[in-house]
Write an enzyme that holds these catalytic residues in place. Structure first.
Site, PDB file in Angstrom:
ATOM      1  N   GLU A 104     -10.634  -7.837   5.314  1.00 30.11           N
ATOM      2  CA  GLU A 104      -9.955  -7.782   6.611  1.00 30.11           C
ATOM      3  C   GLU A 104     -10.747  -8.347   7.786  1.00 30.11           C
ATOM      4  O   GLU A 104     -10.156  -8.933   8.697  1.00 30.11           O
ATOM      5  CB  GLU A 104      -9.578  -6.327   6.913  1.00 30.11           C
ATOM      6  CG  GLU A 104      -8.537  -5.762   5.966  1.00 30.11           C
ATOM      7  CD  GLU A 104      -8.362  -4.271   6.160  1.00 30.11           C
ATOM      8  OE1 GLU A 104      -7.335  -3.863   6.718  1.00 30.11           O
ATOM      9  OE2 GLU A 104      -9.274  -3.517   5.770  1.00 30.11           O
ATOM     10  N   ARG A 133      -7.373   3.230  14.205  1.00 30.55           N
ATOM     11  CA  ARG A 133      -8.264   2.081  14.027  1.00 30.55           C
ATOM     12  C   ARG A 133      -8.185   1.138  15.223  1.00 30.55           C
ATOM     13  O   ARG A 133      -9.196   0.534  15.612  1.00 30.55           O
ATOM     14  CB  ARG A 133      -7.940   1.343  12.724  1.00 30.55           C
ATOM     15  CG  ARG A 133      -8.925   0.211  12.427  1.00 30.55           C
ATOM     16  CD  ARG A 133      -8.750  -0.338  11.031  1.00 30.55           C
ATOM     17  NE  ARG A 133      -9.359   0.494  10.010  1.00 30.55           N
ATOM     18  CZ  ARG A 133     -10.616   0.387   9.598  1.00 30.55           C
ATOM     19  NH1 ARG A 133     -11.428  -0.500  10.162  1.00 30.55           N
ATOM     20  NH2 ARG A 133     -11.080   1.162   8.651  1.00 30.55           N
ATOM     21  N   GLU A 164       0.825  -1.201   0.000  1.00 30.75           N
ATOM     22  CA  GLU A 164       0.000   0.000   0.000  1.00 30.75           C
ATOM     23  C   GLU A 164       0.862   1.254   0.000  1.00 30.75           C
ATOM     24  O   GLU A 164       0.600   2.195  -0.739  1.00 30.75           O
ATOM     25  CB  GLU A 164      -0.929   0.011   1.210  1.00 30.75           C
ATOM     26  CG  GLU A 164      -1.813   1.245   1.262  1.00 30.75           C
ATOM     27  CD  GLU A 164      -2.796   1.229   2.416  1.00 30.75           C
ATOM     28  OE1 GLU A 164      -3.385   2.277   2.707  1.00 30.75           O
ATOM     29  OE2 GLU A 164      -2.980   0.156   3.036  1.00 30.75           O
TER      30      GLU A 164
END
Length: 858
Positions: free
Chosen positions: A790, A409, A331
C-alpha cells in the site's frame, strides 16, 4: 470579414451564447462543455491562422503568423519513446549459497499466468448437476419492499428456484465487523444494488434473464447520497474519532497567517481483472460444504457462511488458489456473494456457481471511500506550520463495514511526513444510501494524506515560496513523535527525499520547466515532489497474527501452507523464499497449493500490507521447529543431503509436520488517552513527477516520475518494484482519471470501462525510475524487510500536485496568484476550469443550488 482576432472573439462570444445546455443535461459538465467548445474553436482559429501565414507567404502576401508562445497550442502532445529504470541491489552482500531471499526471483505463477494455464475460481471444472446463480438487486436507493413476485421468473426455461430472506436456515444478519447488514434485504432496501434475492438456473444466461423478470414493488423514501446531504441530516455512524496533540489556540496565535480551505477526494472502483466469484459444493452429511471463493478473507467467509446456514464453522471449508486481483475489494465485500451462493447450494443440495459480470460487480460491491476534508492551518512567513485543525468526512454507504478502521487510518496519516506541534483531527463517517464502501489499497491513508498535501501546497502558494522548500522545512526528523505519540525510529524520509531530488534531476528540470512556461501560453508544465509515511499493522489489534503449516515428505519435498492469500502480489513467492532460506534447501523443493481454512484456521485477511510480515514470521517459526527436529540427523551425518536427514528422521519416528504462529509484539493504541503504539513501523518513500497540461482542453501528459522507496532489505526486489509501479499507477487513476458518477437518486452511472476510465499504457510516465533505498534494514519484520503493497500508492499524488503547479503557471498568465481549490481526481474538466482565462469568463459556472444535477459528487 477578415480572418483576425476580432473575428475570433466575436465567434467565441456567439458560441458561448449558443451553448445554453440545461444544467441537468445528461452527461453533466455543462460549464466545461461550453468552455471546451470555445477552446477547440480557438485551436481551430490558430491552426487556420498558421496555415494562412505559411500558404500566402509563398504568394508574396504577408499575413501575421502565430505568436511564438501560441504555437504549441495547435500541436499534439509529443510522446517520446518510454523508458524505465529500476535500481536495486541484485545480490545483497553476505548471502550464502542457496539463499534466495533478496534475489529478484520471478513470481512463481508468472509463466502460468502469461500462458493462461493459471487456475482461477471460475476455471474450476464444472461439477455434475452444477447450477448457476444470478442476483436480484434493488433498483431503489431507499425504500420499503411492498411485494416480491417471482412467478414470471420461475416459469422461464431452466429456472430451478428463487431464494430470499425466508429461505435462510440460520441468521439473515451479517457483516464483516458489526452485524448491521442482511444477507437478503428484509422489509427495506438501503441502496441501489442491495441484494433482495437470487435466481438459480441451469445456465448463466437463463439465471440472469430470470433475475430481471422478478418484479419488486416499493414504497420509496428520500435517499441520502452525498457527504453534504449526510452532514445536513447529521447522518453519521458512531463513534466520531478525534486525535489531538498540543494547544491549538496557542498554535494559531503564534502563526503569521491562517488559511482555511477544503477538498473533495473522489472514490475509486477496485476494477480487479477477476470479478467476485464463488463455487459452493455441498457434501452428503452433517451440513458440510466446500467453498472455492475469490476472497482475501477465508476465515470471515467461513464464519459468515456458517452463521447463515446455522451450522458450526467446522462444517465449512473455504479454499483460495489465487485471485485475479483484490486491492481490498475482496477483503470483506466478497462475503455478500459467497453467503448467497452457499445458501443456494445448501437448499438445492447441488453445486452452485456465480461469477458477477463487470456491471453487476461495480453496482453491488462498493469501492474506496470518497472523502471531504476541511482544514484550518496556521503558519509562519517562511512556511513553517504551527497549527492544524482538520476534519474528515467519509462516505461509508449503507453499512459500517470497515469504515471506522478506515477513518482511523486517515486520522493516523493526517500529518503525512510533517511535524506539527499543535494538531487536531476529527473524523465523521457518513451513513448514506450507497452500496457499502470498503477497504481499498491504502485504507484511508491516501485520503488523509491528500488533504495534508492540499493545505501544504496552498501554504506554499500563500507564502510565495517553492513547494518543495515548504515541505522540507516541515518534515519530521529521527526521534520526533507523531500526533498519536509514537516515536519515529529508523526514520529514512530525508534520505529518500535527497535521493529522489538527485535521480530525478529535480533542480535542472525546474529550470527547464520555467523556461518552457515562459515560451508557451497554452501549454504549461509543472513538477512536484511528495513524501509519504505509511504505518504498518492492522489498527485492529487482534488481526496482527498469522499461522502456517509445513509438511516435509520422505522424498524431501515440502508442502507449505500459510494464512495469506495470493492475489498477484507475489505473497506465495516470498513465503517460498522465506522457507527456502530457513530450511536451507532450494526453493524448487517447496510448493504452495492453496490457502484453506482446514489447514490454517482463524486467519486474518490478506490486507494492511502486513501479510509478508505476519505470514513470513509464522512460516519462519514452523521451519525453525523442523530444523530443530532434524538437527540431530544433520549432526550425525554432516555430509549427507537434505533427503538423507529427512529419511533418517522419518525412520526414527520424528514428526515432519510443524505449525507456526506469530503475533506482532508491543502493539496497541487507546483513542481516549492518545497513547500506545498503533503501528509496528513505518514505510517511507518519495516521488517526483513532471507533467504537461493543455490549458485549453484540460488534458495532461505524464512526462517523468522518479520514486525512491524504503522497503528495508527487500525479500524480492523484482516483486517489490512491481508492487511500487503497480501501486503508483493505481494512484494515478485515483488522483487524475477515475471518477464515479451517481444520480441524485443513488444510481451508479459508471458501470464499466466505457464510462469509467482506469489508467492505460499512455498514462504511464514516459520516463519512469524506481529506486529501492539501500542500507536501510528494518529490525521489526522478517529478514529486515518492509511492507510494500500500500505505501507507494499515495506517491501518485506527485502527479496531481505537478498538475496543480502547471495550473498555477497558467493562472499567473491571467494575473491570478495564491491558493486555489482543485478537487481529486484532477480530471480534464477540473484542470480546464481552474486555468481561468478570457474564455472561461464567457461560460460562468452554474450555481449547484439552482438545478437538479444529472450526476452528483458523492
Amino acid at each position: 470579414m477578415t480572418w483576425s482576432e476580432e473575428l475570433m472573439q466575436e465567434a467565441c462570444s456567439l458560441l458561448a451564447a449558443e451553448m445554453t445546455l440545461d444544467p441537468s443535461a445528461p452527461g453533466g459538465l455543462v460549464t466545461y462543455r461550453c468552455i471546451l467548445t470555445i477552446s477547440l474553436f480557438f485551436k481551430f482559429y490558430l491552426t487556420v491562422q498558421h496555415k494562412l501565414a505559411n500558404n500566402l507567404k509563398t504568394e508574396g502576401i504577408l499575413v501575421e503568423d502565430l505568436r511564438p508562445d501560441y504555437a504549441s497550442a495547435v500541436k499534439l502532445f509529443h510522446k517520446e519513446l518510454p523508458s524505465s529504470v529500476q535500481i536495486y541491489q541484485v545480490v545483497p552482500p553476505g548471502l550464502i549459497e542457496n539463499d534466495v531471499v533478496g534475489h529478484p526471483v520471478m513470481h512463481l505463477s508468472a509463466l502460468k499466468q502469461a500462458t493462461g494455464e493459471a487456475v482461477y475460481c471460475d476455471d474450476i471444472p464444472h461439477y455434475e448437476n452444477e447450477l448457476y446463480l444470478a442476483l436480484v438487486t434493488s433498483t431503489k436507493a431507499h425504500a420499503y419492499i411492498q411485494s416480491i413476485d417471482e412467478t414470471e421468473a420461475l416459469a422461464l426455461p431452466g429456472v430451478v428456484t428463487f431464494l430470499c430472506a425466508k429461505d435462510i436456515p440460520g441468521s439473515n444478519v451479517t457483516g464483516p465487523a458489526v452485524y448491521d447488514e442482511t444477507v437478503f434485504a428484509d422489509e427495506m432496501v438501503t441502496c441501489v444494488g442491495h441484494i433482495v434475492g437470487a435466481i438459480v438456473a441451469d445456465t448463466q444466461s437463463h439465471a440472469q434473464r430470470a433475475a430481471k423478470a422478478v418484479k419488486i414493488s416499493y414504497r420509496e423514501l428520500k435517499p441520502i447520497v452525498t457527504i453534504q446531504e449526510a452532514i445536513s441530516c447529521k447522518s453519521f455512524y458512531q463513534p466520531v474519532r478525534t486525535i489531538e496533540r498540543g494547544n491549538l489556540v496557542q498554535g494559531f496565535q503564534e502563526a503569521d497567517h491562517i488559511l482555511e480551505g477544503e477538498i473533495h477526494v473522489g472514490g475509486q472502483e477496485h476494477f480487479y481483472l477477476e470479478t467476485h466469484c464463488t463455487l459452493a459444493v455441498p457434501k452428503r452429511e452433517d451440513g458440510e460444504m466446500e467453498l472455492f471463493v475469490s476472497t482475501q478473507s477465508i476465515a470471515k467467509t467461513q464464519q459468515l457462511v456458517a452463521k447463515a446456514l446455522g451450522v458450526p464453522a467446522n462444517r465449512i471449508v473455504c479454499k483460495v488458489k489465487r485471485m485475479g486481483g483484490g486491492f481490498g475489494g475482496k477483503e470483506s465485500r466478497s462475503t455478500i456473494l459467497s453467503t448467497v451462493v452457499a445458501l443456494a447450494a445448501h437448499k438445492l443440495k447441488k453445486p452452485v456457481r456465480c461469477m458477477l459480470d463487470r456491471d453487476e460487480d461495480m453496482l453491488v460491491t462498493g469501492g474506496r471511500h470518497p472523502f471531504f476534508g476541511q482544514y484550518k492551518v496556521g503558519f509562519m512567513k517562511n512556511g513553517r506550520v504551527t497549527a492544524l485543525d482538520v476534519t474528515y468526512y467519509s462516505n461509508a454507504g449503507n453499512s459500517e463495514d470497515l469504515s471506522l478502521s478506515i477513518m482511523e487510518r486517515a486520522l493516523f496519516h493526517m500529518d503525512n511526513s510533517y511535524n506539527i506541534l499543535h494538531i487536531r483531527g476529527t473524523g465523521y463517517i457518513c451513513k448514506t444510501n450507497l452500496p457499502s464502501n470498503t477497504a481499498f489499497r491504502g485504507f484511508g491513508g491516501p485520503q488523509g494524506m491528500m488533504v495534508t498535501e492540499t493545505w501544504m501546497s496552498n501554504v506554499a502558494l500563500r507564502c510565495g515560496l517553492p513547494a518543495e522548500q515548504v515541505r522540507r522545512i516541515n518534515m519530521y526528523k529521527e526521534g520526533d513523535t507523531t500526533p498519536f505519540n509514537q516515536c519515529l525510529e529508523q526514520f529514512t524520509i530525508n534520505r529518500c527525499w535527497d535521493e529522489c531530488l538527485s535521480i530525478s534531476d529535480y533542480h535542472q528540470r525546474l529550470v527547464q520547466i520555467e523556461q518552457f512556461n515562459k515560451q508557451n501560453r497554452w501549454k504549461k508544465r509543472g513538477i512536484s515532489i511528495i513524501p509519504t509515511k505509511f504505518g504498518i499493522a492492522f489498527t485492529a489489534l487482534f488481526l496482527n497474527q498469522a499461522g502456517a503449516l509445513v509438511h516435509v515428505y520422505t522424498d524431501g519435498s515440502v508442502l507449505l501452507t500459510h494464512g495469506g492469500t495470493e492475489m498477484g502480489q507475489g505473497l506465495h513467492t516470498k513465503m517460498v523464499q522465506v522457507a527456502s532460506k530457513t530450511l536451507g534447501i532450494p526453493s524448487s523443493k517447496i510448493y504452495i497449493s492453496e490457502t484453506s481454512t482446514n489447514t490454517v484456521p482463524n486467519t486474518s485477511p490478506t490486507a494492511a500490507s502486513a501479510s509478508s510480515d505476519l505470514n513470513g514470521m509464522a512460516v519462519y517459526n514452523a521451519c525453525q521447529t523442523l530444523i530443530q527436529r532434524l538437527e540431530p540427523y544433520r549432526t550425525k551425518n554432516p555430509k549427507g543431503s537434505w533427503e538423507d536427514w529427512v529419511r533418517a528422521a522419518y525412520f526414527d519416528r520424528v514428526n515432519l509436520s510443524a505449525n507456526g504462529f506469530y503475533k506482532t509484539p508491543d502493539l496497541g493504541y487507546n483513542f481516549v488517552t492518545n497513547q500506545g503504539r498503533p503501528f509496528n513501523y513505518f514505510s517511507y518513500g518519495c516521488a517526483c513527477s513532471e507533467v504537461e497540461i493543455d490549458c485549453l482542453t484540460g488534458d495532461h501528459m505524464n512526462l517523468h516520475t522518479s520514486i525512491v522507496m524504503d522497503v528495508g532489505k527487500s525479500l524480492n526486489p523484482a516483486i517489490d518494484i512491481g508492487q511500487i509501479e503497480g501501486a503508483f499507477m493505481q494512484g494515478v487513476g485515483l488522483f487524475t482519471l477515475e471518477e464515479l458518477r451517481y444520480s441524485p437518486q443513488g444510481v451508479l452511472f459508471t458501470r464499466g470501462p466505457g464510462m469509467y476510465k482506469i489508467p492505460a499504457f499512455g498514462d504511464i510516465p514516459t520516463e519512469f525510475k524506481v529506486s529501492l533505498l539501500r542500507d536501510a534494514p528494518n529490525d521489526k519484520a522478517i529478514f529486515s524487510s518492509k511492507a510494500v503493497g500500500e505505501p507507494p500508492l499515495f506517491l501518485a499524488a506527485s502527479v496531481f500536485y505537478a498538475i496543480k503547479e502547471a495550473i498555477g503557471a497558467a493562472r499567473a498568465e491571467s494575473g491570478l496568484s495564491g491558493p486555489f481549490r482543485l478537487d481529486s481526481p484532477a480530471s480534464p474538466e477540473r484542470i480546464r476550469n481552474a486555468c481561468e482565462d478570457s474564455f472561461t469568463k464567457l461560460c460562468p459556472a452554474v450555481d449547484p443550488g439552482t438545478f437538479t444535477p444529472w450526476a452528483v459528487q458523492v
